[in-house]
Enzyme design. Sequence first.
Site, PDB file in Angstrom:
ATOM      1  N   GLU A  48       0.864  -1.176   0.000  1.00  0.00           N
ATOM      2  CA  GLU A  48       0.000   0.000   0.000  1.00  0.00           C
ATOM      3  C   GLU A  48       0.902   1.229   0.000  1.00  0.00           C
ATOM      4  O   GLU A  48       1.898   1.272   0.724  1.00  0.00           O
ATOM      5  CB  GLU A  48      -0.918   0.032   1.212  1.00  0.00           C
ATOM      6  CG  GLU A  48      -1.784   1.290   1.283  1.00  0.00           C
ATOM      7  CD  GLU A  48      -2.844   1.254   2.363  1.00  0.00           C
ATOM      8  OE1 GLU A  48      -3.674   2.188   2.401  1.00  0.00           O
ATOM      9  OE2 GLU A  48      -2.838   0.301   3.175  1.00  0.00           O
ATOM     10  N   ASP A  88      -4.489  10.194   2.291  1.00  0.00           N
ATOM     11  CA  ASP A  88      -4.359  10.612   3.680  1.00  0.00           C
ATOM     12  C   ASP A  88      -4.674  12.088   3.865  1.00  0.00           C
ATOM     13  O   ASP A  88      -4.038  12.962   3.264  1.00  0.00           O
ATOM     14  CB  ASP A  88      -2.938  10.320   4.170  1.00  0.00           C
ATOM     15  CG  ASP A  88      -2.789  10.531   5.662  1.00  0.00           C
ATOM     16  OD1 ASP A  88      -3.682  10.100   6.406  1.00  0.00           O
ATOM     17  OD2 ASP A  88      -1.771  11.125   6.085  1.00  0.00           O
TER      18      ASP A  88
END
Length: 359
Positions: free
Chosen positions: A261, A293
């Site tokens: 990831e 994020d």
Amino acid sequence: RSLPFSDARGMSAAACALGASFVRAAPLRTRRSRGASHVIRATAPASTGMMRVADAALLPPAIAPPSHPTYSIARAIAAALEEDVADVGDISCLSTIPLETESVATLLAKANGVLAGQHLANQILAAVDPELTVHWTKRDGDSVAYGEIFCEIKGSAHSILRAERVVLNFMQRMSGIATLTQEMAAAAAPAVMLETRKTVPGLRLIDKWAVLIGGGKNHRMGLFDMVMIKDNHIAASGGMENAVINAQGYLTLHKSPASIEVETRNMAEVAQVIALLTDKDTDTSAVTRVMLDNMTLEDMRAAVRLFADNGLSHIETEASGNVTLHTVREIGQTGVTFVSSGALTHSVAALDISLNVEC
């Protein structure tokens, strides 16, 4: 009667009970009891319902715990019990209650929520005294209501009180996690709700088990089962391209089945990842997920579209950062595959449950 926890059979039962649970008990009749302003008193019919806890602990779980190559639930239980008595014992019970005293106790929900830790409670009770008997009216994942008594325990008063705080500590925390997870998972849909590694040290598997009981899914268990390339890895390796190529090479060399990831923090980094994933001369076959994020809702939607427009719909996307019960619904509507939140485990409120000795 000696203290049952000293009996080796108890620890054997706990060790064997990994992955065990308890089945639904027979219907109960109700009556009033103490402990709440409105209490539904659960008592087993005279001929059915009660089961020896060592046997109950060996039954299959309602919801199985996640796997871990080295973690032992039995060892976690043993450590929790040992820290309570050290090498002395329960001097409160030893000084006040005759060893031969038999009692009946009940578990009472003092708030609405999702029950988690029922299976684990059987293992704890079996470790303390395999001859205790239990009657559960709820299983892991069931809803409990304020004032509802959902378990009856019979046997040595010393054993019941010896196990009381350890049972409650695990069950209250697990039920709090499961309750919040259920709320957030429902709000996040169609995205899937995940936790993070922000768990209590030594209790990660148990915290993550509670997430499963609440209807969420597990993120990676630890540093060993998934490569997550975050900003610090990118900085230390000299850039995103280096980090991804190095990680892919490591997994190939070691024939590891782990996936990768990659964390992104803005649309420029999303574009970098897409360039790598669409470069036919660069092996990125282990990259299965990209984290978005602390991005805005608009950027998350745009990132999801970019992956689709570049033939990368198979790449999972994970929204992370500032995920709360108040924000998760909008995040889940952006098209991301997953939403992860550390709040599920790092700052959850325990569900209020009490154990009451009835006689």
